[in-house]
Scaffold this motif. Structure first.
Motif, PDB file in Angstrom:
ATOM      1  N   SER A   9       0.820  -1.216   0.000  1.00  0.00           N
ATOM      2  CA  SER A   9       0.000   0.000   0.000  1.00  0.00           C
ATOM      3  C   SER A   9       0.854   1.267   0.000  1.00  0.00           C
ATOM      4  O   SER A   9       0.753   2.102  -0.897  1.00  0.00           O
ATOM      5  N   GLY A  10       1.724   1.392   1.011  1.00  0.00           N
ATOM      6  CA  GLY A  10       2.505   2.612   1.158  1.00  0.00           C
ATOM      7  C   GLY A  10       3.457   2.882   0.012  1.00  0.00           C
ATOM      8  O   GLY A  10       3.489   3.991  -0.542  1.00  0.00           O
ATOM      9  N   TYR A  68       0.104   4.799   5.524  1.00  0.00           N
ATOM     10  CA  TYR A  68       0.567   3.469   5.138  1.00  0.00           C
ATOM     11  C   TYR A  68       2.070   3.358   4.900  1.00  0.00           C
ATOM     12  O   TYR A  68       2.590   2.251   4.862  1.00  0.00           O
TER      13      TYR A  68
END
Length: 311
Positions: free
Chosen positions: A201-202, A256
């Motif tokens: 995600s991040g 994230y």
């Protein structure tokens, strides 16, 4: 190996324990949700009922409005009901649904915003080939790719979350089911899972944000060769897109792309990408857009007055 799961529901700690604060938040977020629905539906219907729908930029914008409505609706109605009733429980199944829908609609929205940046890049940097490159078939393919990418991303996040054992504390320090707060209460070492979330995600958020930033930098560089009127119109559109990117990506990257743990500030930050950004998107895209404002006047005022005159 059988997954240990003695918990059938979780308790969402929400934004505050103070009843007065809860009532205030209920009124505030109810108004925000209504504004979000009205704004996005107005934009969506205005595009669908006007020739703008056949232009790639507005075709993508209509898809973004749909995504904003679905994305926020996966969290906000539950939050509003909890604030009103004072109950903060959520079943395990509904919690997993929230994990999937948040990542599905959120990642799909990111990919649609990326498609909009591609559209602006082609329109400004390759104007003579614009209609060939950005024809409806390719635009539809980009939308399908955005949805497919959203499904793939959400499925991976959900699969990882459903493998977590929950056998002890069931209090989630958030107002919806997110992965980091769930990792915090899992009955196992979640270090590897946390790294997976950061990468899945991040890092993806950061990479896409950098690509978008680079694409808009190239667009602004190419605007030097345009006429004053052309620069003004292109800058107006690009500023709107950049505002949406910063408003959505900034808080999401903060949430994230960091060590896999949950912080109290996460709840406030999450409000930006779950409620505030989707609420302001219609305003951002219409405030300085003459074509959009003309389409809205024609659809919502001209047609109404025409019907009244005929009657």
């Amino acid at each position: 190996m059988e997954i240990q799961r003695n918990i059938s529901e979780f308790i969402l700690l929400g934004l505050s324990d103070d009843r007065n604060v809860q009532i205030f938040c209920f009124v505030l977020f109810l108004l925000c949700f209504i504004a979000l629905l009205v704004g996005n539906f107005v934009v969506l219907i205005s595009i669908l009922c006007s020739p703008l729908f056949h232009q790639p930029m507005y075709y993508f914008l209509s898809q973004l409005s749909i995504m904003d409505i679905c994305y926020t609706s996966s969290v906000t109605p539950k939050l509003i009901c909890d604030l009103l009733e004072g109950t903060q429980t959520i079943s395990y199944g509904y919690c997993m649904v929230q994990v999937f829908t948040m990542h599905f609609f959120g990642s799909s929205e990111i990919f649609i915003i990326t498609a909009m940046a591609i559209d602006r890049y082609v329109a400004i940097c390759k104007p003579l080939h614009y209609m060939i490159i950005m024809n409806r078939t390719k635009c539809s393919f980009l939308i399908l790719a955005a949805w497919a990418g959203g499904v793939a991303h959400a499925f991976l996040q959900l699969s990882m979350t459903m493998q977590l054992p929950f056998c002890g504390p069931n209090e989630i320090d958030h107002y919806f089911c997110d992965i980091f707060p769930l990792l915090k209460i899992a009955c196992t070492d979640t270090y590897v899972d946390g790294i997976f979330v950061i990468v899945g995600s991040g890092v993806i958020l950061l990479v896409i944000f950098l690509i978008l930033f680079l694409s808009y930098a190239i667009i602004l560089f190419h605007l030097r060769n345009h006429s004053a009127e052309g620069r003004r119109k292109a800058l107006s559109t690009c500023v709107s897109h950049i505002s949406v990117v910063v408003l959505f990506f900034g808080p999401a990257i903060f949430s994230y792309l960091r060590p896999p743990t949950a912080f109290p500030e996460d709840k406030v930050v999450a409000l930006f990408y779950t409620i505030i950004a989707p609420m302001f998107n219609p305003l951002i895209y219409t405030l300085r857009n003459t074509e959009m404002k003309n389409a809205m006047r024609k659809v919502w005022f001209h047609n109404m007055f025409s019907k009244e005159t005929k009657s």
